[in-house]
Design a protein around this motif. Sequence first.
Motif, short mmCIF file in Angstrom:
data_model
loop_
_atom_site.label_atom_id
_atom_site.label_comp_id
_atom_site.label_asym_id
_atom_site.label_seq_id
_atom_site.Cartn_x
_atom_site.Cartn_y
_atom_site.Cartn_z
N LYS A 1 -6.29 -1.88 3.16
CA LYS A 1 -7.62 -2.34 2.75
C LYS A 1 -8.52 -2.42 3.97
O LYS A 1 -8.14 -2.94 5.01
CB LYS A 1 -7.54 -3.72 2.10
CG LYS A 1 -7.37 -3.67 0.62
CD LYS A 1 -7.60 -5.03 0.01
CE LYS A 1 -7.52 -4.87 -1.50
NZ LYS A 1 -7.75 -6.13 -2.16
N SER A 2 -9.71 -1.88 3.81
CA SER A 2 -10.73 -1.96 4.85
C SER A 2 -12.04 -2.33 4.18
O SER A 2 -12.53 -1.58 3.33
CB SER A 2 -10.85 -0.61 5.56
OG SER A 2 -11.88 -0.65 6.52
N ALA A 3 -12.55 -3.48 4.51
CA ALA A 3 -13.78 -4.01 3.91
C ALA A 3 -13.65 -4.10 2.38
O ALA A 3 -14.58 -3.80 1.65
CB ALA A 3 -14.99 -3.16 4.30
N CYS B 1 -7.98 2.31 1.47
CA CYS B 1 -8.21 3.49 2.30
C CYS B 1 -6.88 4.06 2.77
O CYS B 1 -5.84 3.40 2.74
CB CYS B 1 -9.03 3.12 3.54
SG CYS B 1 -10.70 2.57 3.16
N ARG C 1 -5.54 6.90 6.04
CA ARG C 1 -5.93 7.72 7.19
C ARG C 1 -5.22 9.06 7.07
O ARG C 1 -4.01 9.13 7.04
CB ARG C 1 -5.56 7.03 8.49
CG ARG C 1 -6.10 7.72 9.71
CD ARG C 1 -5.91 6.90 10.97
NE ARG C 1 -6.58 5.61 10.92
CZ ARG C 1 -7.88 5.41 11.15
NH1 ARG C 1 -8.66 6.43 11.39
NH2 ARG C 1 -8.39 4.20 11.10
N MET D 1 -10.67 8.47 8.05
CA MET D 1 -10.29 7.36 7.18
C MET D 1 -10.98 7.62 5.83
O MET D 1 -12.20 7.73 5.76
CB MET D 1 -10.72 6.03 7.76
CG MET D 1 -10.18 4.86 6.97
SD MET D 1 -10.44 3.29 7.77
CE MET D 1 -12.17 3.04 7.46
N GLU E 1 -11.47 6.83 1.60
CA GLU E 1 -11.32 5.87 0.50
C GLU E 1 -10.27 6.44 -0.46
O GLU E 1 -10.33 7.59 -0.86
CB GLU E 1 -12.65 5.69 -0.20
CG GLU E 1 -12.65 4.61 -1.23
CD GLU E 1 -14.03 4.38 -1.84
OE1 GLU E 1 -14.06 4.01 -3.03
OE2 GLU E 1 -15.02 4.58 -1.14
#
Length: 146
Positions: free
Chosen positions: A54-56, A60, A62, A67, A69
């Motif tokens: 999780k990013s923000a 996500c 890589r 990176m 979604e």
Amino acid sequence: MERERNLQIIKLGDAGYIRTLENAIQFGLPVLLENIGEELDPALEPLLLEQIFKSAGVMCIRLGDAMIEYHQDFRVYITTKLRNPHYLPETQVKLSVLNFMITKDGLSDQLLGVVFCEREARFWNSRKVSLCFRLGFLSFHQCLLH
């Protein structure tokens, strides 16, 4: 099944296959990766290991340097034309390998094995044959033919 969901068909040798894969991951499209050899591209490693984070508040992954979604509906299917592929144990841990290759000889061998096991079970359970075999009146091959 996946045709209605706009299945993306790509090969490792295609120019821009990573870009097609990135778009499919973002939009939740299924991907069919065709004609894979016994070694996979290292760029697919995060995808095969499902290294999703999780990013923000957004899921996500890589892939290479980017990176991306990650859409929860994304699916990847990998096929090979190799008759009997031998993947390294590290690769087999990352995948579910299904062998759909059925040949006439392979099927014949399997059926012969089933018949032999059935005949052998009946052979050993037969008292008369077992007694004759133990006393040396019949050879093993003669007993199997009776």
